[in-house]
Design a protein around this motif. Structure first.
Motif, mmCIF file in Angstrom:
data_model
loop_
_atom_site.group_PDB
_atom_site.id
_atom_site.type_symbol
_atom_site.label_atom_id
_atom_site.label_comp_id
_atom_site.label_asym_id
_atom_site.label_seq_id
_atom_site.Cartn_x
_atom_site.Cartn_y
_atom_site.Cartn_z
ATOM 1 N N UNK A 77 0.830 -1.204 0.000
ATOM 2 C CA UNK A 77 0.000 0.000 0.000
ATOM 3 C C UNK A 77 0.863 1.251 0.000
ATOM 4 N N UNK A 78 0.449 2.252 -0.766
ATOM 5 C CA UNK A 78 1.152 3.534 -0.806
ATOM 6 C C UNK A 78 0.502 4.528 0.158
ATOM 7 N N UNK A 79 1.104 5.706 0.294
ATOM 8 C CA UNK A 79 0.592 6.708 1.234
ATOM 9 C C UNK A 79 -0.790 7.210 0.855
ATOM 10 N N UNK A 80 -1.124 7.148 -0.447
ATOM 11 C CA UNK A 80 -2.436 7.616 -0.892
ATOM 12 C C UNK A 80 -3.395 6.463 -1.181
ATOM 13 N N UNK A 81 -3.179 5.353 -0.482
ATOM 14 C CA UNK A 81 -4.076 4.187 -0.522
ATOM 15 C C UNK A 81 -4.175 3.529 -1.894
ATOM 16 N N UNK A 82 -3.148 3.678 -2.697
ATOM 17 C CA UNK A 82 -3.028 2.895 -3.928
ATOM 18 C C UNK A 82 -2.092 1.734 -3.637
ATOM 19 N N UNK A 83 -1.632 1.056 -4.669
ATOM 20 C CA UNK A 83 -0.824 -0.131 -4.396
ATOM 21 C C UNK A 83 0.303 -0.277 -5.404
ATOM 22 N N UNK A 84 1.436 -0.730 -4.906
ATOM 23 C CA UNK A 84 2.561 -1.134 -5.747
ATOM 24 C C UNK A 84 2.467 -2.642 -5.944
ATOM 25 N N UNK A 85 2.500 -3.075 -7.203
ATOM 26 C CA UNK A 85 2.587 -4.498 -7.512
ATOM 27 C C UNK A 85 4.072 -4.816 -7.656
ATOM 28 N N UNK A 86 4.628 -5.432 -6.631
ATOM 29 C CA UNK A 86 6.065 -5.711 -6.592
ATOM 30 C C UNK A 86 6.306 -7.191 -6.873
ATOM 31 N N UNK A 87 7.096 -7.461 -7.933
ATOM 32 C CA UNK A 87 7.387 -8.853 -8.306
ATOM 33 C C UNK A 87 8.862 -9.053 -8.637
ATOM 34 N N UNK A 88 9.773 -8.526 -7.809
ATOM 35 C CA UNK A 88 11.200 -8.700 -8.086
ATOM 36 C C UNK A 88 11.719 -10.053 -7.575
ATOM 37 N N UNK A 89 11.259 -11.116 -8.197
ATOM 38 C CA UNK A 89 11.579 -12.459 -7.707
ATOM 39 C C UNK A 89 13.066 -12.782 -7.888
#
Length: 372
Positions: A239-251
Motif C-alpha cells: 500500500x502507498x501513502x495515498x491508498x493505492x498499491x505497488x505491484x512488486x514482483x522482483x523475484x
C-alpha cells in the motif's frame, strides 16, 4: 481470408463459457449460428446494464454471430435444424449431461448423419464422475479444484477473485483449443469427434507450482503462503501513502537487488532468507511513506518488475494498449451506437478489418436467411 472462413458452428450455449468460445471462432471467420429460445432468447440478453435493446454483456460476447430462434421441443422447429446439422463443422453446447440426448441432439445421434461433426460439450464437472450433475458457478469450480484456497485473503474478509477463471480459462479457452485440434485431426481422418470440456478439470494446470511443492516436497501451500500468492516480500502488493498499491514482483535476485536499492531498504534486511517477516514489515513501512506517483517515477525505466496498480479505465487509456490496437475493433448496436469490441486472443492477421463495426444478432434475426 480469415482462417475459419467456411467453417459453420452451431452454438447452443448461453451465458459465458460457450459464447466466449464461439466469439473467438467468429472473430477468426467462422459462421456462428446461435440457437436461442423464441420470445426471450438466452438469459444474458436480459442482464443489466442494457445497451440498446439487449444487455451490453450479451453484445460483447456475441458480436458477429447469427441468431436462430427455435423451440427445440417443437417438431416443426426442430426439423429446421436438420440441414444446418448436416453441413455444420462444429457444435457447441453447455447443458447439463443428458439434456441434448433428450432433445435428440446428442453426438451419437448427430454423428450418424454428419460423421465430420466436431461436437463440444462444456460443463462444470464433465460428462462423467460423481459431480457430473452438480450445479455450480465459477466460485464453486475454483473452490472444488483447490485454486481458491491458495489465495483467499484475510479469513475475516475473504477475497472473491475478480476474474471468472473457470468459465474462461477452464471452459472457453480449452474448448477453442480442442476444437481446433479436432478440426486438424479431421483433415487427416475425415471424421469429427466428441469433446468433453470440464471447467473444473482444466484449472489444475494453473496450480503446477503448488502441485509441485505438495507432491514433490510434501509441503502443500496454504492461503497466501506460496511464492506467487504473497508468501514472500518479492511477490506481493504494498500500500502507498495515498491508498493505492505497488505491484512488486522482483523475484529474481538481480531484480530484487535493484528494488532494494531503489526503495532504500536497510542493508541488513536485504537477505530475505534471514527474517522474511522483518524484511516484509520494513518494505511495507517504506512504500506506505510515499504516494503512488512517487513510486511510479522511482520505478520508471528501471529493471525491478514493479508497477502501480491501475483501474480498468486507466488501463484502457494506457498508451501502450492503445498502440497495440486492443480497442480498435468496434461493436455496434441496433441504434448505431458504437463502443470498443471485447479484445480477444486472436492474432490481428486472423481477424476482420477494425474499420467496420460489427453487431451482435437480434433474436431470430437470421431466421429468414436460414430458410425458416
Amino acid at each position: 481470408m480469415r482462417p475459419l472462413e467456411g467453417v459453420t458452428v452451431l452454438d447452443f450455449s448461453t451465458l459465458l463459457p460457450g459464447p466466449m468460445a464461439t466469439l473467438l471462432l467468429a472473430e477468426a471467420g467462422a459462421e456462428v449460428v446461435k440457437v436461442e429460445r423464441p420470445g426471450t432468447g438466452e438469459e444474458m440478453r436480459h442482464y443489466r446494464p442494457s445497451w440498446g435493446r439487449d444487455s451490453v454483456n450479451f453484445a460483447l460476447l456475441n458480436r458477429g454471430k447469427k441468431s436462430l430462434a427455435l423451440d427445440l421441443k417443437n417438431a416443426a422447429d426442430r426439423s429446421v435444424l436438420d440441414p444446418l446439422i448436416a453441413r455444420a463443422d462444429v457444435l457447441v453446447e453447455q447443458f447439463r449431461p443428458g439434456v441434448m440426448a433428450r432433445l435428440g441432439l446428442d453426438y451419437q445421434t448427430l454423428s450418424v448423419s454428419n460423421p465430420r461433426l466436431v461436437y463440444c460439450s462444456i460443463t462444470g464437472y464433465g460428462q462423467t464422475g460423481p459431480k457430473r450433475n452438480v450445479a455450480g458457478h465459477d466460485l464453486n469450480y475454483i473452490g472444488d479444484a483447490g485454486l481458491l484456497a491458495l489465495s483467499m485473503g484475510d479469513p475475516e474478509r475473504p477475497v472473491v477473485p475478480p476474474a471468472l477463471i473457470a468459465d474462461i480459462a477452464g471452459g472457453a479457452y480449452p474448448a477453442v483449443m480442442n476444437i481446433m485440434m479436432a478440426l486438424a485431426q479431421r483433415q487427416r481422418t475425415g471424421r469429427g469427434c466428441y469433446l468433453d470440456i470440464a471447467m473444473a478439470d482444466n484449472l489444475f494446470p494453473f496450480m503446477y507450482w503448488a502441485m509441485g511443492e505438495g507432491l514433490g516436497q510434501g509441503q502443500w501451500p496454504g492461503s497466501g503462503t506460496g511464492l506467487v500468492c504473497g508468501g514472500t516480500p518479492r511477490y506481493r502488493l504494498y500500500e502507498t501513502a495515498d491508498s493505492k498499491a505497488v505491484a512488486a514482483a522482483p523475484i529474481e535476485q538481480k531484480f530484487w537487488n535493484e528494488f532494494c536499492e531503489l526503495i532504500g531498504l536497510d542493508h541488513d534486511l536485504r537477505d530475505d532468507t534471514r527474517d522474511m517477516q522483518a524484511t516484509t514489515r520494513r518494505i511495507v513501512d517504506i512504500i506506505r511513506s510515499k504516494p503512488a506517483e512517487h513510486w511510479r517515477a522511482c520505478f520508471s525505466g528501471r529493471d525491478c518488475c514493479c508497477t502501480i496498480v491501475v483501474s480498468l479505465k486507466e488501463a484502457m487509456d494506457d498508451p501502450h494498449f492503445r498502440a497495440r490496437g486492443l480497442f480498435d475493433h468496434m461493436l455496434e448496436n441496433e441504434s448505431g451506437l458504437c463502443m470498443p469490441a471485447l479484445p480477444v486472443p486472436i492474432a490481428a492477421a486472423f481477424r476482420g478489418s477494425p474499420d467496420i463495426p460489427v453487431a451482435a444478432p437480434q433474436l431470430g434475426g437470421h431466421n429468414s436467411e436460414l430458410k425458416i
